[in-house]
Design a protein around this motif. Sequence first.
Motif, short mmCIF file in Angstrom:
data_model
loop_
_atom_site.label_atom_id
_atom_site.label_comp_id
_atom_site.label_asym_id
_atom_site.label_seq_id
_atom_site.Cartn_x
_atom_site.Cartn_y
_atom_site.Cartn_z
N ASP A 35 46.16 29.57 51.44
CA ASP A 35 45.97 30.09 50.08
C ASP A 35 44.61 29.72 49.49
O ASP A 35 44.25 30.17 48.41
CB ASP A 35 47.04 29.52 49.13
CG ASP A 35 48.44 29.81 49.60
OD1 ASP A 35 48.61 30.85 50.28
OD2 ASP A 35 49.35 29.01 49.31
N LEU A 36 43.89 28.84 50.19
CA LEU A 36 42.74 28.21 49.56
C LEU A 36 41.68 29.22 49.12
O LEU A 36 41.20 29.18 47.98
CB LEU A 36 42.13 27.15 50.49
CG LEU A 36 41.01 26.32 49.87
CD1 LEU A 36 41.50 25.55 48.66
CD2 LEU A 36 40.43 25.34 50.91
N GLU A 37 41.33 30.14 50.00
CA GLU A 37 40.25 31.07 49.66
C GLU A 37 40.61 31.88 48.43
O GLU A 37 39.82 31.99 47.49
CB GLU A 37 39.96 32.00 50.85
CG GLU A 37 38.88 33.01 50.50
CD GLU A 37 38.36 33.79 51.70
OE1 GLU A 37 38.82 33.52 52.83
OE2 GLU A 37 37.48 34.65 51.50
N GLU A 38 41.82 32.40 48.42
CA GLU A 38 42.24 33.25 47.30
C GLU A 38 42.26 32.46 45.99
O GLU A 38 41.81 32.94 44.95
CB GLU A 38 43.63 33.80 47.61
CG GLU A 38 44.07 34.90 46.70
CD GLU A 38 45.56 35.23 46.90
OE1 GLU A 38 46.04 35.07 48.04
OE2 GLU A 38 46.20 35.61 45.91
N MET A 39 42.75 31.23 46.07
CA MET A 39 42.85 30.44 44.84
C MET A 39 41.46 29.99 44.37
O MET A 39 41.21 29.90 43.16
CB MET A 39 43.77 29.25 45.04
CG MET A 39 45.19 29.71 45.36
SD MET A 39 46.42 28.45 45.13
CE MET A 39 46.58 28.44 43.37
N MET A 40 40.59 29.73 45.32
CA MET A 40 39.22 29.39 44.92
C MET A 40 38.56 30.57 44.22
O MET A 40 37.89 30.42 43.21
CB MET A 40 38.39 28.97 46.14
CG MET A 40 38.61 27.52 46.55
SD MET A 40 37.44 27.05 47.84
CE MET A 40 37.49 25.25 47.68
N ARG A 41 38.81 31.76 44.77
CA ARG A 41 38.22 32.94 44.14
C ARG A 41 38.82 33.16 42.76
O ARG A 41 38.11 33.53 41.81
CB ARG A 41 38.44 34.18 45.02
CG ARG A 41 37.60 34.15 46.30
CD ARG A 41 37.59 35.49 47.03
NE ARG A 41 36.98 35.36 48.34
CZ ARG A 41 35.66 35.30 48.56
NH1 ARG A 41 34.81 35.37 47.54
NH2 ARG A 41 35.18 35.18 49.78
N ALA A 42 40.12 32.92 42.63
CA ALA A 42 40.77 33.09 41.32
C ALA A 42 40.18 32.11 40.31
O ALA A 42 39.97 32.45 39.13
CB ALA A 42 42.28 32.87 41.45
N THR A 43 39.87 30.89 40.78
CA THR A 43 39.29 29.88 39.89
C THR A 43 37.90 30.33 39.44
O THR A 43 37.56 30.24 38.26
CB THR A 43 39.20 28.53 40.64
OG1 THR A 43 40.48 28.23 41.17
CG2 THR A 43 38.73 27.43 39.72
N LEU A 44 37.13 30.82 40.39
CA LEU A 44 35.78 31.28 40.04
C LEU A 44 35.82 32.50 39.13
O LEU A 44 35.00 32.64 38.23
CB LEU A 44 34.98 31.62 41.31
CG LEU A 44 34.61 30.43 42.20
CD1 LEU A 44 33.98 30.93 43.50
CD2 LEU A 44 33.64 29.48 41.48
N ASP A 45 36.81 33.38 39.39
CA ASP A 45 36.87 34.63 38.62
C ASP A 45 37.41 34.43 37.21
O ASP A 45 37.24 35.30 36.35
CB ASP A 45 37.76 35.67 39.35
CG ASP A 45 37.09 36.17 40.63
OD1 ASP A 45 35.86 35.95 40.74
OD2 ASP A 45 37.79 36.72 41.49
N HIS A 46 38.07 33.31 36.97
CA HIS A 46 38.64 33.09 35.64
C HIS A 46 37.53 33.06 34.60
O HIS A 46 36.49 32.44 34.79
CB HIS A 46 39.42 31.76 35.61
CG HIS A 46 39.92 31.43 34.24
ND1 HIS A 46 40.89 32.17 33.62
CD2 HIS A 46 39.56 30.46 33.37
CE1 HIS A 46 41.12 31.66 32.42
NE2 HIS A 46 40.33 30.62 32.24
N ASP A 47 37.76 33.74 33.50
CA ASP A 47 36.76 33.82 32.44
C ASP A 47 36.91 32.59 31.53
O ASP A 47 37.56 32.64 30.50
CB ASP A 47 36.99 35.12 31.64
CG ASP A 47 35.92 35.29 30.57
OD1 ASP A 47 34.85 34.66 30.71
OD2 ASP A 47 36.17 36.05 29.62
N GLY A 48 36.34 31.51 31.96
CA GLY A 48 36.45 30.26 31.19
C GLY A 48 36.56 29.09 32.15
O GLY A 48 36.49 29.24 33.37
N THR A 49 36.71 27.92 31.55
CA THR A 49 36.80 26.71 32.36
C THR A 49 38.11 26.70 33.14
O THR A 49 39.17 27.06 32.60
CB THR A 49 36.68 25.48 31.46
OG1 THR A 49 35.37 25.46 30.91
CG2 THR A 49 36.93 24.19 32.22
#
Lengths: 559, 178
Positions: free
Chosen positions: A517-531
Amino acid sequence: MRGADALMEALVHEGVEHIFGIPGGANLPTYDALVDADLRHIQARHEQAAGHAAEGYAHASGRTGVAFGTSGPGATNLVTAIADAMMDSIPTVFVTGQVRSDLIGTDGFQEADIVGITLPIVKHSALVTEASQIPEYIHHAFRIASTGRPGPVLVDIPSDLIREEISYTPPTELVELPGYRPIVEGNAKQIRLAAKALANARRPILYTGGGVIHADAATELREFAMSDRFPVTSTLMGLGAFPSNSDQWLGMLGMHGTRAANYAMDEADLIVAIGARFDDRITGKLSEFAPNAKIIHIDIDPAEISKNVPAHIPIVGDAKLILPKLTGEYRALQTEQERLDGWWSRIRGWQEEYPLTYEPGSDGEIKPQFMIEMLHKVTEGDAFVTSDVGQHQMWVAQYYGFNEPHRWINSGGLGTMGFGLPSAIGAKVACPGEEVVCVAGDGSLIMNVQELATAVTEDIPVKVFLMNNGFMGMVRQWQELFWDGRYSGVDNGTSPDWAKLAEAFGAKGLRCDDEADLEEMMRATLDHDGTALLDVRVSPLENCYPMIPAGNAARDMVG
Amino acid sequence: MGSPEMVRLEDLRTGRSLTGRKHVLSILVENRPGVLARVAGLFSRRGFNIDTLAVGPTDDPEVSRITLTLDGAVHPIDQVTKQLHKLINVLKIRDMEPDLTVARELALFKVSAAVESRAEIVQFAEIFRAKIVDVSRRALIIEVTGSFDKIEAFEQMLRPHGLLEMVRTGEVALSRGE
């Protein structure tokens, strides 16, 4: 105008746009003047973090970072950040409130002799004794902090003096300080001698440090290195000055450096040290450090020359000016490139035999090294990366692969846990258009986790990638290896629930337990609009290798 | 181009770090609060041991002079001076050349001078060009100026006669000529 208004004007005159700090009783006038000033103040939640944010700002931008604190505890809370900036030569100006002048020395409320406390850890400091000194000392502070070997300067201002009316006209020329004349040019004869020595070397290596980045000399370094096929290694602080994707790059050297870099230092006949200071994490056992090498040492601080390792050809000055001259002198000698063939085949042998490597995880286990490789992938190797201190810091240094200067922001000299999050905030303020990620350790992050409130409230979207192994990992590793596995004070347990904690601060909180899941979750973290914070559960007992045990020589690397 | 003027690596040498002798450093500093603390703090932090220290004004009211002595057999003097130069308030440092320097210190010795040994003490004082500056029934105070070594020698002479107390200023120094 009031001293406080002159302070603001002086800061603006110095090009300051952002200040990190916290108000209190003694600096109320400063904060009053801030209301009308053309400056953005970022309200940190702890003065230590304000100081680290100022450092992160300076790391990322090369400009002087500024932090404010009040008297007493506000000022003492800044001490760790000041010491950190001193050790890593970070241009920073700290402005503290002090109790009224008539109370100084009486143990007044919130009185601390911050100038006295910080004497050994500042480049310079001053207690204002007359209101008219306020803007003058600020201009001195910026001059001193940002030139020569950069460092922290503290200006302590009593609360009565800063309210006094003074007149202020911004200076039209550079302020002269009689006792401060950094040497920048570099002695031409020494540079010529260095070029000739290089031309005669059979096993040369460039050992570069944070000074190259402070000097803004990454381009000049690259040109010099590529004027021949000089192998290049760097300290922790110098990563990014030379591109990690170059085939002349040997990786970081020192305690957790690559074998190729450390063995090359061990067998080199000529080391060119540039903006590096032969710290014990680099030399290991001093008496066995680079036993075959002559040393060319380029540094802007004359006191670094021959401090730890005697230099054969010292060159004092600014690397940005010296390196092009050295490149020119060297090119003029027209040496034969083939003379380095033997040296390169030796180095390639080490690189093939001892690459950085780790056992891949099984059953979804996330290896910390894999986490950093994945971070490189999802950020395309192009993020500004801050870190705390410990295993995760070393793994970033080993596996992220920095290709540009200023993008690797960490606490090298002082080794300050809790540095990562606030310095990421500072870096994001300096470079709002860039992706800023903090790779944190679970032991470190909690030391300044309150800064999630700053990031959320001040709308400074940083991404925290928490390498969570549940331990003070590096200390645990040392206890395992050198203290018979008697673990003491290193188990962090299961508290807190990091994702919930992030949410409580108003940030996005995520957790990842499975490599898949790591890649997807890392991308989700980066894509989040905010901290956002991603709690990555990594192998708890992974050790950071290779390693030179403290006090050993480079050739005694283990792991 | 090239080889004839090449530098052979094996010929490269490093500078000597320990000189093995006493050094007198004359340091001009800005006359401001806290400057002595910066100098003293630097010495303690870097582990440099000061043998003697004297501070006083110069002909310029803005500038003070710190004269200190330290052992070049123990400390790398160039490292000491380079660290001192990093202090912004330090204006100038001179590592005084022994042959070109006049260095003096002043000492006061209080000796218990029993009647039978007084004559001998007075004689020592004359030989060392010292002055008896206080006399009481039981003790004498003797003032002597001179080089570090002269004062050491004088102390050795006095000790057997009952040295009660002593105080030394530490050397101050100026270079000869100019």
